[in-house]
Write a protein that holds these residues in place. Sequence first.
Motif, mmCIF file in Angstrom:
data_model
loop_
_atom_site.group_PDB
_atom_site.id
_atom_site.type_symbol
_atom_site.label_atom_id
_atom_site.label_comp_id
_atom_site.label_asym_id
_atom_site.label_seq_id
_atom_site.Cartn_x
_atom_site.Cartn_y
_atom_site.Cartn_z
ATOM 1 N N MET A 98 0.816 -1.210 0.000
ATOM 2 C CA MET A 98 0.000 0.000 0.000
ATOM 3 C C MET A 98 0.855 1.267 0.000
ATOM 4 N N GLY A 99 2.177 1.119 0.109
ATOM 5 C CA GLY A 99 3.051 2.286 0.141
ATOM 6 C C GLY A 99 3.147 2.947 1.494
ATOM 7 N N VAL A 100 2.726 2.235 2.528
ATOM 8 C CA VAL A 100 2.841 2.705 3.911
ATOM 9 C C VAL A 100 3.438 1.577 4.742
ATOM 10 N N ARG A 101 3.853 1.931 5.949
ATOM 11 C CA ARG A 101 4.312 0.898 6.869
ATOM 12 C C ARG A 101 3.892 1.282 8.274
ATOM 13 N N PHE A 102 3.589 0.265 9.067
ATOM 14 C CA PHE A 102 3.245 0.511 10.463
ATOM 15 C C PHE A 102 4.509 0.853 11.235
ATOM 16 N N LEU A 103 4.345 1.658 12.275
ATOM 17 C CA LEU A 103 5.442 1.973 13.180
ATOM 18 C C LEU A 103 4.875 2.147 14.572
ATOM 19 N N ILE A 104 5.771 2.149 15.539
ATOM 20 C CA ILE A 104 5.384 2.313 16.937
ATOM 21 C C ILE A 104 5.904 3.643 17.451
ATOM 22 N N ARG A 105 5.021 4.358 18.103
ATOM 23 C CA ARG A 105 5.401 5.558 18.859
ATOM 24 C C ARG A 105 5.262 5.179 20.330
ATOM 25 N N SER A 106 6.054 5.787 21.185
ATOM 26 C CA SER A 106 5.988 5.386 22.590
ATOM 27 C C SER A 106 6.157 6.574 23.523
ATOM 28 N N ARG A 107 5.677 6.382 24.730
ATOM 29 C CA ARG A 107 5.895 7.335 25.814
ATOM 30 C C ARG A 107 6.003 6.529 27.102
ATOM 31 N N LEU A 108 6.743 7.056 28.059
ATOM 32 C CA LEU A 108 6.877 6.381 29.340
ATOM 33 C C LEU A 108 5.576 6.478 30.124
ATOM 34 N N PHE A 109 5.205 5.390 30.796
ATOM 35 C CA PHE A 109 4.067 5.431 31.705
ATOM 36 C C PHE A 109 4.415 6.309 32.899
ATOM 37 N N THR A 110 3.401 6.930 33.493
ATOM 38 C CA THR A 110 3.594 7.642 34.750
ATOM 39 C C THR A 110 3.708 6.602 35.865
ATOM 40 N N MET A 111 4.165 7.013 37.019
ATOM 41 C CA MET A 111 4.261 6.082 38.163
ATOM 42 C C MET A 111 2.874 5.549 38.517
ATOM 43 N N GLU A 112 1.860 6.397 38.478
ATOM 44 C CA GLU A 112 0.498 5.969 38.784
ATOM 45 C C GLU A 112 0.021 4.906 37.782
ATOM 46 N N GLU A 113 0.318 5.103 36.509
ATOM 47 C CA GLU A 113 -0.067 4.124 35.487
ATOM 48 C C GLU A 113 0.661 2.802 35.695
ATOM 49 N N LEU A 114 1.951 2.867 36.032
ATOM 50 C CA LEU A 114 2.713 1.637 36.287
ATOM 51 C C LEU A 114 2.150 0.868 37.469
ATOM 52 N N GLU A 115 1.758 1.572 38.517
ATOM 53 C CA GLU A 115 1.160 0.916 39.686
ATOM 54 C C GLU A 115 -0.155 0.243 39.309
ATOM 55 N N THR A 116 -0.954 0.916 38.503
ATOM 56 C CA THR A 116 -2.222 0.336 38.043
ATOM 57 C C THR A 116 -1.971 -0.913 37.208
ATOM 58 N N LEU A 117 -1.013 -0.846 36.295
ATOM 59 C CA LEU A 117 -0.680 -2.017 35.471
ATOM 60 C C LEU A 117 -0.214 -3.183 36.333
ATOM 61 N N GLN A 118 0.615 -2.899 37.335
ATOM 62 C CA GLN A 118 1.111 -3.954 38.214
ATOM 63 C C GLN A 118 -0.058 -4.598 38.979
ATOM 64 N N LYS A 119 -0.967 -3.809 39.481
ATOM 65 C CA LYS A 119 -2.131 -4.347 40.188
ATOM 66 C C LYS A 119 -2.990 -5.204 39.246
ATOM 67 N N ASN A 120 -3.179 -4.723 38.026
ATOM 68 C CA ASN A 120 -3.963 -5.476 37.037
ATOM 69 C C ASN A 120 -3.290 -6.809 36.709
ATOM 70 N N ASP A 121 -1.962 -6.799 36.547
ATOM 71 C CA ASP A 121 -1.223 -8.024 36.251
ATOM 72 C C ASP A 121 -1.319 -9.010 37.406
ATOM 73 N N GLU A 122 -1.225 -8.505 38.639
ATOM 74 C CA GLU A 122 -1.328 -9.377 39.815
ATOM 75 C C GLU A 122 -2.716 -9.983 39.909
ATOM 76 N N ALA A 123 -3.746 -9.186 39.672
ATOM 77 C CA ALA A 123 -5.125 -9.683 39.724
ATOM 78 C C ALA A 123 -5.364 -10.730 38.651
ATOM 79 N N ALA A 124 -4.795 -10.531 37.468
ATOM 80 C CA ALA A 124 -4.972 -11.493 36.365
ATOM 81 C C ALA A 124 -4.272 -12.813 36.632
ATOM 82 N N SER A 125 -3.166 -12.779 37.402
ATOM 83 C CA SER A 125 -2.429 -14.019 37.672
ATOM 84 C C SER A 125 -3.025 -14.808 38.835
ATOM 85 N N ASN A 126 -3.954 -14.235 39.557
ATOM 86 C CA ASN A 126 -4.588 -14.952 40.693
ATOM 87 C C ASN A 126 -5.831 -15.679 40.301
#
Length: 126
Positions: A98-126
């Motif tokens: 198609m003459g295009v390509r996918f790419l990834i843009r990124s930004r660092l999570f905030t500390m609050e977002e990282l804590e939320t992700l960690q809690k979500n991961d822990e809940a999913a593993s239980n």
Amino acid sequence: MDVKKILITNAAIDVIEELKDKFGPLMFHQSGGCCDGSSPMCFEDGDFKIGDSDVLLGTIYGCLFYMSRDQYEYWKHTQLTLDVTPGRGSSFSLEIPMGVRFLIRSRLFTMEELETLQKNDEAASN
């Protein structure tokens, strides 16, 4: 707080819609390779074999998005956004003709977002 590991731009949605019309259900994989091997690659759903060395980041616009575990270890502190840019990559990704390509843009999570992700991961593993 709803924190997502992978987001998508409107431009990427437009490309995905066109690809879905042509190929049906799709999936993505982000490897840790060099050059275009580090670009997100789009496949017909099931055409890329997922294994124990892959991590599911989430679903974007109805498409599962996986990343190699090694690459995830480097990027686990970042929120990724799937986007497109003009140009041809040299991969087997479906958008290349198609003459295009996918790419990834990124930004660092905030500390609050990282804590939320960690809690979500822990809940999913239980």
